[in-house]
Scaffold this motif. Structure first.
Motif, PDB file in Angstrom:
ATOM      1  N   LEU A 201      -0.941  -2.191   9.178  1.00  0.00           N
ATOM      2  CA  LEU A 201      -1.944  -1.472   8.407  1.00  0.00           C
ATOM      3  C   LEU A 201      -3.340  -1.914   8.830  1.00  0.00           C
ATOM      4  O   LEU A 201      -3.552  -3.087   9.160  1.00  0.00           O
ATOM      5  CB  LEU A 201      -1.755  -1.741   6.911  1.00  0.00           C
ATOM      6  N   THR A 202      -4.283  -0.992   8.832  1.00  0.00           N
ATOM      7  CA  THR A 202      -5.657  -1.301   9.234  1.00  0.00           C
ATOM      8  C   THR A 202      -6.623  -0.973   8.101  1.00  0.00           C
ATOM      9  O   THR A 202      -6.244  -0.388   7.071  1.00  0.00           O
ATOM     10  CB  THR A 202      -6.052  -0.512  10.487  1.00  0.00           C
ATOM     11  N   LYS A 203      -7.888  -1.307   8.323  1.00  0.00           N
ATOM     12  CA  LYS A 203      -8.910  -1.021   7.305  1.00  0.00           C
ATOM     13  C   LYS A 203      -9.017   0.473   7.016  1.00  0.00           C
ATOM     14  O   LYS A 203      -9.309   0.877   5.889  1.00  0.00           O
ATOM     15  CB  LYS A 203     -10.262  -1.558   7.774  1.00  0.00           C
ATOM     16  N   ASN A 204      -8.777   1.287   8.042  1.00  0.00           N
ATOM     17  CA  ASN A 204      -8.841   2.741   7.840  1.00  0.00           C
ATOM     18  C   ASN A 204      -7.809   3.217   6.834  1.00  0.00           C
ATOM     19  O   ASN A 204      -8.004   4.219   6.145  1.00  0.00           O
ATOM     20  CB  ASN A 204      -8.656   3.469   9.175  1.00  0.00           C
ATOM     21  N   ASP A 205      -6.682   2.492   6.760  1.00  0.00           N
ATOM     22  CA  ASP A 205      -5.628   2.891   5.824  1.00  0.00           C
ATOM     23  C   ASP A 205      -6.033   2.682   4.375  1.00  0.00           C
ATOM     24  O   ASP A 205      -5.426   3.257   3.467  1.00  0.00           O
ATOM     25  CB  ASP A 205      -4.353   2.101   6.118  1.00  0.00           C
TER      26      ASP A 205
ATOM     27  N   MET B  50       0.852  -1.192   0.000  1.00  0.00           N
ATOM     28  CA  MET B  50       0.000   0.000   0.000  1.00  0.00           C
ATOM     29  C   MET B  50       0.885   1.240   0.000  1.00  0.00           C
ATOM     30  O   MET B  50       1.907   1.286   0.700  1.00  0.00           O
ATOM     31  CB  MET B  50      -0.871  -0.036   1.254  1.00  0.00           C
ATOM     32  N   GLU B  51       0.507   2.238  -0.801  1.00  0.00           N
ATOM     33  CA  GLU B  51       1.238   3.500  -0.804  1.00  0.00           C
ATOM     34  C   GLU B  51       0.527   4.479   0.126  1.00  0.00           C
ATOM     35  O   GLU B  51      -0.627   4.842  -0.099  1.00  0.00           O
ATOM     36  CB  GLU B  51       1.316   4.082  -2.212  1.00  0.00           C
ATOM     37  N   LEU B  52       1.237   4.885   1.157  1.00  0.00           N
ATOM     38  CA  LEU B  52       0.707   5.838   2.129  1.00  0.00           C
ATOM     39  C   LEU B  52       1.734   6.950   2.337  1.00  0.00           C
ATOM     40  O   LEU B  52       2.890   6.671   2.675  1.00  0.00           O
ATOM     41  CB  LEU B  52       0.430   5.163   3.477  1.00  0.00           C
TER      42      LEU B  52
ATOM     43  N   GLN C 274      -8.730   3.670   2.917  1.00  0.00           N
ATOM     44  CA  GLN C 274      -9.271   4.920   2.383  1.00  0.00           C
ATOM     45  C   GLN C 274      -8.166   5.962   2.173  1.00  0.00           C
ATOM     46  O   GLN C 274      -8.231   6.782   1.251  1.00  0.00           O
ATOM     47  CB  GLN C 274     -10.327   5.498   3.347  1.00  0.00           C
ATOM     48  N   ALA C 275      -7.133   5.907   3.029  1.00  0.00           N
ATOM     49  CA  ALA C 275      -6.058   6.902   2.950  1.00  0.00           C
ATOM     50  C   ALA C 275      -5.012   6.557   1.893  1.00  0.00           C
ATOM     51  O   ALA C 275      -4.235   7.417   1.479  1.00  0.00           O
ATOM     52  CB  ALA C 275      -5.385   7.047   4.312  1.00  0.00           C
ATOM     53  N   ALA C 276      -4.981   5.296   1.448  1.00  0.00           N
ATOM     54  CA  ALA C 276      -3.943   4.854   0.515  1.00  0.00           C
ATOM     55  C   ALA C 276      -4.130   5.485  -0.858  1.00  0.00           C
ATOM     56  O   ALA C 276      -5.244   5.572  -1.382  1.00  0.00           O
ATOM     57  CB  ALA C 276      -3.976   3.335   0.392  1.00  0.00           C
ATOM     58  N   SER C 277      -3.018   5.916  -1.438  1.00  0.00           N
ATOM     59  CA  SER C 277      -3.091   6.474  -2.796  1.00  0.00           C
ATOM     60  C   SER C 277      -3.069   5.358  -3.843  1.00  0.00           C
ATOM     61  O   SER C 277      -3.660   5.510  -4.917  1.00  0.00           O
ATOM     62  CB  SER C 277      -1.931   7.446  -3.029  1.00  0.00           C
ATOM     63  N   ARG C 278      -2.418   4.227  -3.524  1.00  0.00           N
ATOM     64  CA  ARG C 278      -2.411   3.081  -4.442  1.00  0.00           C
ATOM     65  C   ARG C 278      -2.303   1.793  -3.610  1.00  0.00           C
ATOM     66  O   ARG C 278      -1.737   1.791  -2.518  1.00  0.00           O
ATOM     67  CB  ARG C 278      -1.244   3.152  -5.437  1.00  0.00           C
ATOM     68  N   ILE C 279      -2.843   0.701  -4.167  1.00  0.00           N
ATOM     69  CA  ILE C 279      -2.824  -0.601  -3.503  1.00  0.00           C
ATOM     70  C   ILE C 279      -2.434  -1.659  -4.525  1.00  0.00           C
ATOM     71  O   ILE C 279      -2.917  -1.637  -5.668  1.00  0.00           O
ATOM     72  CB  ILE C 279      -4.217  -0.938  -2.909  1.00  0.00           C
ATOM     73  N   TRP C 280      -1.564  -2.588  -4.118  1.00  0.00           N
ATOM     74  CA  TRP C 280      -1.145  -3.654  -5.028  1.00  0.00           C
ATOM     75  C   TRP C 280      -1.255  -5.033  -4.363  1.00  0.00           C
ATOM     76  O   TRP C 280      -1.072  -5.176  -3.153  1.00  0.00           O
ATOM     77  CB  TRP C 280       0.312  -3.484  -5.460  1.00  0.00           C
ATOM     78  N   LEU C 281      -1.487  -6.026  -5.170  1.00  0.00           N
ATOM     79  CA  LEU C 281      -1.270  -7.438  -4.842  1.00  0.00           C
ATOM     80  C   LEU C 281       0.030  -7.825  -5.517  1.00  0.00           C
ATOM     81  O   LEU C 281       0.206  -7.568  -6.717  1.00  0.00           O
ATOM     82  CB  LEU C 281      -2.434  -8.281  -5.364  1.00  0.00           C
TER      83      LEU C 281
END
Length: 577
Positions: free
Chosen positions: A550-554, A515-517, A556-563
């Motif tokens: 990392l939590t579920k709240n993150d 996750m990009e934070l 919404q805050a993440a700019s990008r997400i990867w598998l």
């Protein structure tokens, strides 16, 4: 009586012995009947018969009148079936599932704590140095005892398991402890003292092993019992032959590590099985030291008889060879009242804490609930243009998991398998799957590489948390049900994102999470409950990604997400609407 044993032989190889076609049954219900019954056992074995059965802990008074025990045992003090021969079949194989059992301690924790305090007072008074205090767990049981035994056997994978069955009763012993092996000339005993629960991940598991090996408390307890056994064996040993060839050995089992030692000696001429029992019974590892005064303490603080638990289960051959276990990790099923009893305990010394000993006892009961699935180890590797992607990391992970599960695999074997594929298909590209079964047999399968994925893929969050204490999240295996159940919640999305009981994100079902934070690439730490992916490890070592809870709240805050995984690489993801 039907009797089955899966005991290790002198070379450490476990062998099935199934005694059926009973010639006669010898039973002692009083202390006065124990020695005469053993004399009959001796007489039958001299005539060419086999004897198989048990002695209850409460039979101790037959060998030494100073050995105090709790009265009121519902089972005979001794029972041996006499047989003409044995087969090498396993016991009544059953596919019956074991129902979820509610094992309840027979005493409250406050009673346990008071018993520990009483033992410490006895230590202060000089009546005991170490006391093996035990408690009972009970549950309603209406199933097949053989199915429960099979589950216990699989969960413990111990070297001295036994199953004794009558019409209304069954004894299920998944014991890892050898009481003694005697071939008529040499006797060997392996007292077991010191236990720690295994870790779920490889590195955590190694730390648990090292903790037990370095434990001053456990080493002190172990050597105390070794000294007791040396003294006991000396009563039937030739002068100068008692020795300790192994001290503080750490043995690995599916749920726990155990500390053991080995004591052996040459026995005096004309020694009999009664002499052996009189010298050793009951085993010092389940009484404490000094034996007589400590047994008196036990009889005053334990509210009910131990019965077969902490006695001895074994067999005697026509040639006089005898092998008995110490019946720890042992359940008794009463079919008449539909009740099962399982006992646990531990050695209490001055340094013991009630909480620590209680937790150790509960750890020993995990064999009751552990239902090990059938599985193989698995590695999925990208083979691109004749080269294996992250080969060393895949091999390292496979070998580590093999070591964890005690599967015999050598790194060189895996390398040879890959070299053969490389030689057969130079310059090609494949998706490789390596499977390793419980015996260490390796197989390689290959298929076409998956098509590249374009664009963002949808994911759903799991409806319920994972159990991060489940070891199968930390090792790549064919036991995929722990993932598939979550995947089926939203079958139309590309994948499902998992999280644990603390609300911490863990991984996708087919890859790790990145996750990009705030401009940083983050991935959950392994301790949250996830597979140590090879691409994840490579990127972490290089510093490309960093670990963070990392939590579920993150999300919404993440700019990008990867598998991410080593076959598909980086797959950008977005939550389903």
């Amino acid at each position: 009586m039907y009797a089955y044993f899966n005991f290790a032989d002198a070379d450490g190889q476990t062998r099935h012995r199934r005694f059926t076609g009973q010639h006669t049954l010898l039973t002692a219900r009083t202390i006065e009947e124990v020695i005469p019954c053993l004399e009959q056992v001796q007489a039958y074995t001299k005539r060419g018969f086999y004897a198989a059965g048990y002695l209850s802990y409460e039979a101790a008074g037959a060998f030494d009148s100073s050995y105090a025990t709790v009265e009121g045992s519902a089972l005979p003090l001794l029972q041996f079936g006499i047989y003409k021969s044995f087969g090498e079949q396993q016991p009544c194989v059953t596919d019956a599932a074991v129902e979820k059992l509610n094992w309840v301690p027979a005493i409250q924790k406050t009673v346990y704590e008071q018993a520990i305090q009483t033992i410490k007072e006895e230590i202060a008074a000089g009546n005991t140095y170490q006391t093996n205090y035990t408690m009972r767990l009970r549950t309603r049981f209406t199933g097949d005892p053989a199915a429960l035994f099979r589950q216990m056997q699989r969960a413990q994978r111990a070297d001295y398991t036994a199953y004794l069955a009558w019409e209304d009763m069954a004894v299920l012993s998944a014991s890892p402890e050898l009481f003694f092996r005697w071939d008529g000339k040499r006797i060997t005993t392996k007292p077991m003292k010191g236990t720690i629960k295994r870790g779920v991940a490889y590195e955590q598991d190694l730390k648990q092993r090292e903790t037990l090996a370095a434990s001053v408390k456990d080493r002190a307890e172990n050597v105390m019992i070794v000294d007791l056994l040396r003294n006991d064996i000396s009563r039937v040993a030739k002068l100068g032959t008692v020795r300790v060839p192994a001290l503080y050995t750490i043995e690995k089992y599916p749920t726990v590590y155990q500390m053991t030692s080995t004591v052996e000696a040459e026995t005096l001429p004309n020694t009999t099985i009664i002499d052996i029992m009189r010298a050793l019974f009951p085993c010092g590892s389940i009484t404490g030291a000094p034996k007589a005064s400590t047994m008196k303490v036990i009889s005053e603080i334990e509210p009910e008889p131990r019965e077969v638990y902490c006695g001895a289960i074994g067999y005697i051959e026509p040639n006089g060879e005898a092998v008995f276990n110490v019946p720890i990790r042992t359940a008794i099923v009463n079919k008449t009242n539909q009740q099962a009893t399982y006992s646990v305990g531990g050695g209490i010394t001055w340094d013991s804490t009630a909480d620590g000993e209680y937790e150790e006892a509960i750890a020993k009961s995990s064999v009751l609930q552990e239902q090990l699935p059938d599985f193989e180890l698995l590695e999925t590797i990208a083979y691109e243009d004749g080269a294996f992607v992250l080969e060393d990391r895949h091999i390292h992970r496979l070998v580590q998991s093999a070591d964890y599960f005690s599967i015999p695999i050598e790194e060189a074997e895996v390398q040879n398998l890959l070299r053969k594929h490389q030689a057969a298909y130079p310059g090609q590209s494949h998706r490789i799957r390596i499977l390793a079964d419980q015996r260490g047999k390796l197989e390689l399968f290959y298929s076409a590489m998956p098509a590249p994925i374009k664009g963002k893929q949808k994911f759903a969050s799991a409806a319920t948390p994972i159990d991060k204490t489940n070891r199968y999240y930390y090792h790549k295996t064919t036991h995929r049900k722990i993932y598939e159940d979550y995947k089926m919640e939203e079958p139309d999305v590309f994948d499902t994102l998992l999280w644990n009981e603390a609300g911490e994100l863990t991984e996708f079902t087919i890859g790790n999470l990145v996750m990009e934070l705030d401009g940083k690439l983050l991935t959950p730490p392994l301790a949250c409950g996830l597979l140590p992916g090879t691409l994840r490890e490579e990127l972490t070592v290089k510093g490309t990604i960093k670990e963070a809870v990392l939590t579920k709240n993150d999300l919404q805050a993440a700019s990008r997400i990867w598998l991410i995984n080593s076959v598909r690489g980086w797959v950008e993801m977005e939550p389903v609407d």
